[in-house]
Design a protein around this motif. Structure first.
Motif, PDB file in Angstrom:
ATOM      1  N   PRO A   1      37.121  48.301  48.623  1.00  0.00           N
ATOM      2  CA  PRO A   1      37.567  49.235  47.570  1.00  0.00           C
ATOM      3  C   PRO A   1      36.664  49.264  46.341  1.00  0.00           C
ATOM      4  N   TYR A   2      35.719  48.331  46.220  1.00  0.00           N
ATOM      5  CA  TYR A   2      34.757  48.372  45.113  1.00  0.00           C
ATOM      6  C   TYR A   2      33.475  47.702  45.583  1.00  0.00           C
TER       7      TYR A   2
ATOM      8  N   THR B   1      35.962  45.978  32.928  1.00  0.00           N
ATOM      9  CA  THR B   1      36.096  46.408  34.325  1.00  0.00           C
ATOM     10  C   THR B   1      36.311  45.218  35.240  1.00  0.00           C
TER      11      THR B   1
ATOM     12  N   GLU C   1      37.620  42.372  34.463  1.00  0.00           N
ATOM     13  CA  GLU C   1      38.985  41.890  34.234  1.00  0.00           C
ATOM     14  C   GLU C   1      39.987  42.683  35.050  1.00  0.00           C
ATOM     15  N   ARG C   2      39.795  43.985  35.093  1.00  0.00           N
ATOM     16  CA  ARG C   2      40.711  44.845  35.885  1.00  0.00           C
ATOM     17  C   ARG C   2      40.615  44.522  37.367  1.00  0.00           C
ATOM     18  N   LEU C   3      39.401  44.310  37.851  1.00  0.00           N
ATOM     19  CA  LEU C   3      39.224  43.985  39.281  1.00  0.00           C
ATOM     20  C   LEU C   3      39.865  42.659  39.626  1.00  0.00           C
TER      21      LEU C   3
ATOM     22  N   GLY D   1      42.404  41.338  38.069  1.00  0.00           N
ATOM     23  CA  GLY D   1      43.841  41.557  38.017  1.00  0.00           C
ATOM     24  C   GLY D   1      44.380  42.273  39.235  1.00  0.00           C
ATOM     25  N   ALA D   2      43.523  43.145  39.815  1.00  0.00           N
ATOM     26  CA  ALA D   2      43.946  43.888  41.004  1.00  0.00           C
ATOM     27  C   ALA D   2      43.908  43.046  42.260  1.00  0.00           C
TER      28      ALA D   2
END
Length: 202
Positions: free
Chosen positions: A180-181, A195, A197-199, A201-202
């Motif tokens: 997914p990334y 960014t 940090e968001r990854l 967290g996901a």
């Protein structure tokens, strides 16, 4: 798969981050460097860090610190050469490299690079960009010690672009999915930290 020495490349000047040691920035409560050490250390026989300046600032990491032997911040290839010289002293045949600012690189990096090695033992990582174009990530590679004098001569002759040298030696290529990334997403700016940090967290 042979467990090879690993070298973390942290010799840059982090200008887009405002200078300093980018790898010591915290992401999700842990430094980028600690994340890279954990990920690469699980795949390699031993680790070293390529960095320039006062090595003492990395004492807490417990790794040998290898400075460039080529003057003037000659780029990642100079870090690769430092790693190859270090590995040669250990009797190793090759090294695996990873960048200090890329916390999500694949946990099968070493295995797949070795499987993709070209005829001279070189391989680079790659992944598709947002348009689907395959892009190489030349700080993530498999580098044979047998080519270190060739690399030294190229650097002393002024070569700085990694792919010019690797293409001249028929480097293989290991390609990972970006779904997914992109696993080779690297932190260059404060916005990239958000960014990452968001990854996490996901």
């Amino acid at each position: 798969m042979t467990r090879l020495p690993g070298v973390i490349l942290a010799g840059g000047r982090a200008t887009r981050m405002g200078g300093g040691d980018k790898g010591l920035r915290l992401v999700g409560g842990e430094s980028l460097m600690d994340r890279v050490i954990a990920r690469l250390g699980a795949q390699c026989a031993t680790l070293a860090l390529n960095a320039n300046g006062d090595a003492g600032r990395f004492d807490a990491l417990g790794l040998p610190v290898l400075s460039d032997s080529i003057e003037g911040f000659a780029g990642p290839l100079a870090g690769v050469l430092a790693g190859l010289d270090w590995a040669a002293g250990q009797g190793a045949e090759a090294i695996i490299t990873a960048a200090a600012d890329t916390p999500f690189f694949p946990d099968d990096l070493a295995a797949r690079l070795q499987a993709a090695a070209g005829p001279q033992g070189l391989a680079l990582a790659a992944s598709p960009d947002e348009a689907g174009v395959i892009r190489q990530h030349p700080t993530f590679g498999l580098w044979p010690v047998a080519l270190r004098e060739d690399l030294r001569a190229a650097l002393q002759g002024g070569l700085r672009k990694i792919v010019l040298w690797t293409e001249g030696h028929a480097a293989g290529r290991a390609v990972w999915s970006s779904d997914p990334y992109d696993p080779f997403f690297n932190v260059n700016t404060p916005e990239d930290i958000a960014t990452a940090e968001r990854l996490i967290g996901a």
